[in-house]
Design an enzyme around this catalytic site. Structure first.
Site, short mmCIF file in Angstrom:
data_model
loop_
_atom_site.label_atom_id
_atom_site.label_comp_id
_atom_site.label_asym_id
_atom_site.label_seq_id
_atom_site.Cartn_x
_atom_site.Cartn_y
_atom_site.Cartn_z
CB THR A 1 2.24 -33.33 4.93
OG1 THR A 1 2.03 -34.37 5.78
CG2 THR A 1 3.76 -33.59 4.94
CG ASP A 2 -0.54 -34.60 9.44
OD1 ASP A 2 0.08 -35.11 8.74
OD2 ASP A 2 -1.38 -35.23 10.20
CD GLU A 3 2.83 -38.69 6.34
OE1 GLU A 3 3.96 -39.31 6.44
OE2 GLU A 3 2.12 -38.71 5.85
CE1 TYR B 1 5.12 -36.25 1.00
CE2 TYR B 1 4.16 -37.26 3.22
CZ TYR B 1 4.33 -36.23 2.13
OH TYR B 1 3.14 -35.30 2.03
CE LYS C 1 5.23 -31.28 1.35
NZ LYS C 1 4.82 -30.73 0.17
#
Length: 349
Positions: free
Chosen positions: A130-132, A156, A160
């Protein structure tokens, strides 16, 4: 054969359906069927000999090892993850167990499998991230590229990020042919309605408030899920082991803009009985803790090196998404019973 983990979830099920629509190569789907995993997404494949489903977790190392020995996959595509920021704030342990420990056990099983192959050059392990993991951006900052420093801000995204680091380490240390993709916010069919777009569609036509955190001006880049699937296929086919590829839709929008557009499309396709706009249902709620202000993806590398760009604009993708939810009320009804209602009441109290 390819092994897809988490293939009953939102992105995974779209990927499997698209894969088998374009290829006769069989798919083995391993999914734990947690709340967001839904075997109904793949009901059309029940009698398809190319599709095999196994109920289980990537955290079960013995099961994963057994599956690799039995089916001898030539590639693994790892979608399996806990993926909702709000849920990670309320209960981070599940995210640690699945996204970190589960990823580690999957890597260990893959390393053993790969080490025993006669043709090791053909094997690939593709990890979906993810970009997060990159943290948050200010209004004038350039979009995230593959060289951005990791600065995760939620349980989260931290889980990741940890998995991404394990992927890199297993390639660097053992030579495992790992590929990692970091995508922006996905939307489209089969999206569990805890996320913004399906939540708004469901609440709008149910006559409920459309909740927006804070001032609603958090910015995200939006990627239609079938465009994401085409990018994953391209990376699996031509990506270089050890590389990461950002996948984005070139669509930065504030959450408020997204909700307003959804209301406009719903006003056209399913007007309210009283003739007023769904925008009247918009409700601003207390912002969530540590809410990142802006994400933006620079997807220039995958375009330059692999020739991929999204096919959908945000306008065409949103219209297709709204139409899908309106055309599949039974699916929506089945996934929004029981614990889902309790969760929404708790989250937006």
């Amino acid at each position: 054969m390819i092994l897809v983990t988490g293939g009953a979830g939102f992105i995974g099920s779209n990927f499997i359906l698209d894969w088998l629509a374009q290829s006769d190569e069989p798919v083995l789907n391993l999914d734990a069927l947690t709340y967001a995993g839904n075997s109904e997404n793949l009901a059309s494949l029940t009698t398809d000999a190319r599709y095999t489903f196994v109920h289980g977790s990537i955290g079960d190392g013995a099961l994963v090892t057994n599956l690799m020995t039995r089916y001898q996959p030539r590639a693994i595509v790892n979608f399996a993850a806990e993926s909702h920021v709000d849920r990670s704030i309320h209960g981070p342990e599940d995210f640690i167990q699945t996204n970190i420990v589960g990823a580690f056990r999957l890597l260990e099983a893959a390393r053993a499998h790969w080490g025993g192959l006669r043709d090791r050059q053909e094997f690939r392990f593709l990890h979906i991230s993810t970009d997060e993991v990159f943290g948050t951006l200010q209004a004038g900052d350039p979009a995230f590229d593959e060289q951005n420093q990791y600065q995760p801000n939620s349980p989260y995204s931290a889980s990741k990020a940890a998995a991404d680091h394990l992927m890199r380490a297993y390639h660097h240390t053992y030579g495992l042919p790992v590929l990692t993709t970091n995508c922006s916010n996905n939307y489209g069919p089969f999206h569990f309605p805890e996320k913004l777009i399906p939540l708004v569609i469901h609440n709008a036509i149910s006559g409920r408030p459309l909740p927006l955190y804070g001032d609603g001006r958090q910015i995200r880049d939006w990627l239609y899920v079938k465009d994401h699937c085409s990018a994953i296929r391209r990376v699996l086919d031509a990506g270089l082991p050890g590389q990461t590829y950002n996948i984005g839709g070139w669509n930065e929008r504030t959450n408020l803009e997204v909700v307003m557009m959804l209301c406009d499309v719903l006003d056209e396709l399913k007007p309210r009985a009283d003739g007023s706009s769904y925008q009247e249902q918009i409700t601003f709620v207390t912002d969530r803790p540590g809410h990142d202000r802006r994400y933006a993806i620079n997807a220039g590398k995958i375009e330059a090196e692999l020739g991929w760009r999204p096919a959908e604009t945000f306008e065409t993708g949103i219209r297709k998404t709204v139409r899908w939810y309106l055309d599949h009320p039974d699916w929506v009804r089945n996934v929004t019973l029981g614990s889902y209602r309790n969760w929404i009441a708790k989250q937006y109290a």
